[in-house]
Design a protein around this motif. Structure first.
Motif, PDB file in Angstrom:
ATOM      1  N   ASP A  26       0.824  -1.210   0.000  1.00 12.42           N
ATOM      2  CA  ASP A  26       0.000   0.000   0.000  1.00 12.42           C
ATOM      3  C   ASP A  26       0.858   1.260   0.000  1.00 12.42           C
ATOM      4  O   ASP A  26       0.563   2.233  -0.696  1.00 12.42           O
ATOM      5  N   ASN A  30       0.935   4.067  -2.870  1.00 11.47           N
ATOM      6  CA  ASN A  30       0.640   5.454  -2.516  1.00 11.47           C
ATOM      7  C   ASN A  30       1.753   6.377  -2.998  1.00 11.47           C
ATOM      8  O   ASN A  30       1.492   7.448  -3.567  1.00 11.47           O
ATOM      9  N   ARG A  33       1.628   6.834  -6.776  1.00  6.80           N
ATOM     10  CA  ARG A  33       0.539   7.749  -7.158  1.00  6.80           C
ATOM     11  C   ARG A  33       0.918   9.198  -6.853  1.00  6.80           C
ATOM     12  O   ARG A  33       0.682  10.105  -7.664  1.00  6.80           O
ATOM     13  N   THR A  34       1.506   9.416  -5.680  1.00  3.21           N
ATOM     14  CA  THR A  34       1.904  10.770  -5.283  1.00  3.21           C
ATOM     15  C   THR A  34       2.947  11.336  -6.236  1.00  3.21           C
ATOM     16  O   THR A  34       2.868  12.503  -6.658  1.00  3.21           O
TER      17      THR A  34
END
Length: 386
Positions: A26, A30, A33-34
Motif C-alpha cells: 500500500d 501510494n 501515485r503521489t
C-alpha cells in the motif's frame, strides 16, 4: 489485494527465520501515485541494488503491473534476465559494462539501452557491434560536475562520434548534491542544457534528455525534461519524505532469541558505553549492522553546520533508538553489534520467539534477508530510527 497486516497470520509463515523485511505494498502504491501527481514527465524506475533492497524480482513485477515500462539498473546480468521476462519494457544501464559477452548479449536483446561515457566504451561497443551484426541502443552520459561517469564538456567530438555509430536513445547527466546545494545543481543543469544546445546545432536530437534523480525530481520541476529517474523516492527513502506525502514502506522484523535479568552496574554491548543504573531485563534480537539495522545516511562534508548541529542535539537532547515489540516501544541498549542488538524489556512482557519491528533503510539489507510483502505496516512512529 493483499490481506491486512496481522502478526498471527503472517509470522507463522516465516518462523524458520530469525529476521526478515516486511514491505508494505500500500505504501509503495501510494508513493507511486503521489509521485505521478507531482511529476508530469515519464518515470524511469531505478531498481539497482536488489530493487533498492525491496527484492528485484517482486519489486519489478509490482512496478510493471502499475504501468512502469522504463527501468534503470547498473548490473547487466540483471538487465538481461529482466529483459527476457518483460520484452515490452526498456532497461537502461546506468554504468559502463566491460564484459564483451555481456555487451553482445545486451545488443541482441533489443530492449536494453547501454551506457556510453568514454572513448574506451565507444571502442568496446564498436567491437561488440561487429560481433553481433546489430546496432546497439545507447544513452550518452555527460559529466557536468559529478566526476564519475560521462564525457567531459571538452569531449563533444567523441559524443558526436558515438551518436553516429549507435542508435541514440538519450543523453543524460547526474547531479551531485540536489538536496543541499541548489546553486551547484542549477549550475550543472545550465551546463547540461548548453551542451545539448551545442549538440543540436550539429544535428543531434536525442529522444530522451534526463538529469533528475529522486532529489532533483522533487525539488526542481523545471528540470524534469523528457524523463526522471526515481530510485529512493518510490520506497519513500528521501530526506523530508513526509513533506512530499511519501510514506516509509518497510519494517525490519527480528526475533527475540534471549531474555535475562542483568544486575545494577552491568555493562551492555561493545565498548562498555552503556552501564545499567538498576537491575534490568535485557532482550537480545538477532539483528545488527550486517543486516543493515540502524545504518544512517553518511553526513555530507559540504554541510559542516548541519553536522555540528546534529552532534550538539545528540548531546543535549538525545533521541533513543526504539523498537516495537509485544505492543510496546522499547529502547535499544548499548552499541549495535554486527549480528545482535540488546533491548530494554523492563516494562515489556515480550517472550522469546516474539518479533520486534523497527524502521530500516532496505537498501542496506542483504539480498539473503527474506522479503515479505503485506498490505499495511504497523502505525507506530518509528521514523527516528532511519
Amino acid at each position: 489485494m493483499l490481506p491486512e497486516y496481522n502478526f498471527k497470520t503472517v509470522f507463522p509463515t516465516v518462523q524458520p527465520h530469525t529476521s526478515y523485511l516486511l514491505i508494505s505494498q500500500d505504501a509503495l502504491l501510494n508513493n507511486l501515485r503521489t509521485l505521478r501527481r507531482r511529476i508530469s514527465a515519464p518515470i524511469m524506475a531505478v531498481i539497482k541494488n536488489n530493487g533498492y533492497g525491496l527484492g528485484l524480482s517482486a519489486y519489478t513485477a509490482l512496478l510493471y503491473d502499475q504501468g512502469i515500462r522504463d527501468f534503470g539498473l547498473i548490473d547487466c546480468q540483471e538487465a538481461l534476465a529482466l529483459s527476457a521476462r518483460y520484452p515490452k519494457a526498456t532497461f537502461y544501464l546506468l554504468a559502463p559494462i566491460s564484459n564483451p559477452d555481456s555487451l553482445c548479449a545486451a545488443i541482441r536483446c533489443g530492449n536494453i539501452v547501454l551506457h556510453i561515457g568514454s572513448e574506451q566504451e565507444i571502442q568496446q561497443l564498436r567491437i561488440a557491434q561487429r560481433h553481433t551484426g546489430k546496432k546497439a541502443r545507447v544513452q550518452l552520459k555527460l559529466d557536468t560536475g559529478f566526476g564519475r561517469y560521462g564525457f567531459l564538456p571538452n569531449q563533444l567530438q567523441s559524443v558526436l562520434q558515438a551518436a553516429q555509430l549507435f542508435i541514440l536513445d538519450g543523453i543524460y547527466t547526474h547531479f551531485s548534491e540536489p538536496y543541499a546545494d541548489a546553486s551547484f545543481t542549477k549550475k550543472q543543469f545550465s551546463l547540461f542544457m548548453q551542451l545539448l544546445s551545442r549538440l543540436q546545432s550539429h544535428g543531434i536530437h536525442p529522444r530522451l534528455r534526463h538529469c533528475c534523480a529522486s532529489g532533483a525530481a522533487l525539488k526542481y520541476p523545471q528540470m524534469h525534461l523528457d524523463m526522471v529517474r526515481l530510485g529512493a523516492a518510490i520506497p519513500g527513502m528521501v530526506p523530508d519524505a513526509s513533506s512530499y506525502e511519501l510514506q516509509p514502506c518497510c519494517r525490519y522484523c527480528a526475533k527475540l532469541i534471549s531474555r535475562k535479568r542483568l544486575p545494577e552496574g552491568w555493562h551492555v554491548g561493545y565498548g562498555r558505553h552503556t552501564v545499567l543504573h538498576h537491575a534490568t531485563q535485557v532482550g537480545i534480537l538477532q539483528a545488527g549492522a550486517m543486516a543493515g539495522c540502524f545504518i544512517h545516511r553518511q553526513e555530507s562534508k559540504l554541510n559542516p553546520l548541519r553536522y555540528f548541529y546534529r552532534g550538539a542535539c545528540s548531546v543535549f537532547h538525545s533521541k533513543k533508538l526504539l523498537v516495537e515489540i509485544a505492543g510496546r516501544q522499547v529502547p535499544i541498549l548499548g552499541a549495535i553489534g554486527m549480528n545482535h542488538l540488546a533491548i530494554d524489556l523492563d516494562h515489556c512482557s515480550a517472550n522469546i520467539g516474539d518479533f520486534a519491528l523497527f524502521a530500516v533503510n532496505p537498501a542496506f539489507c542483504p539480498p539473503s534477508l527474506p522479503r515479505l510483502f503485506c498490505s499495511k505496516l504497523p502505525q507506530e512512529d518509528l521514523s527516528c530510527n532511519y
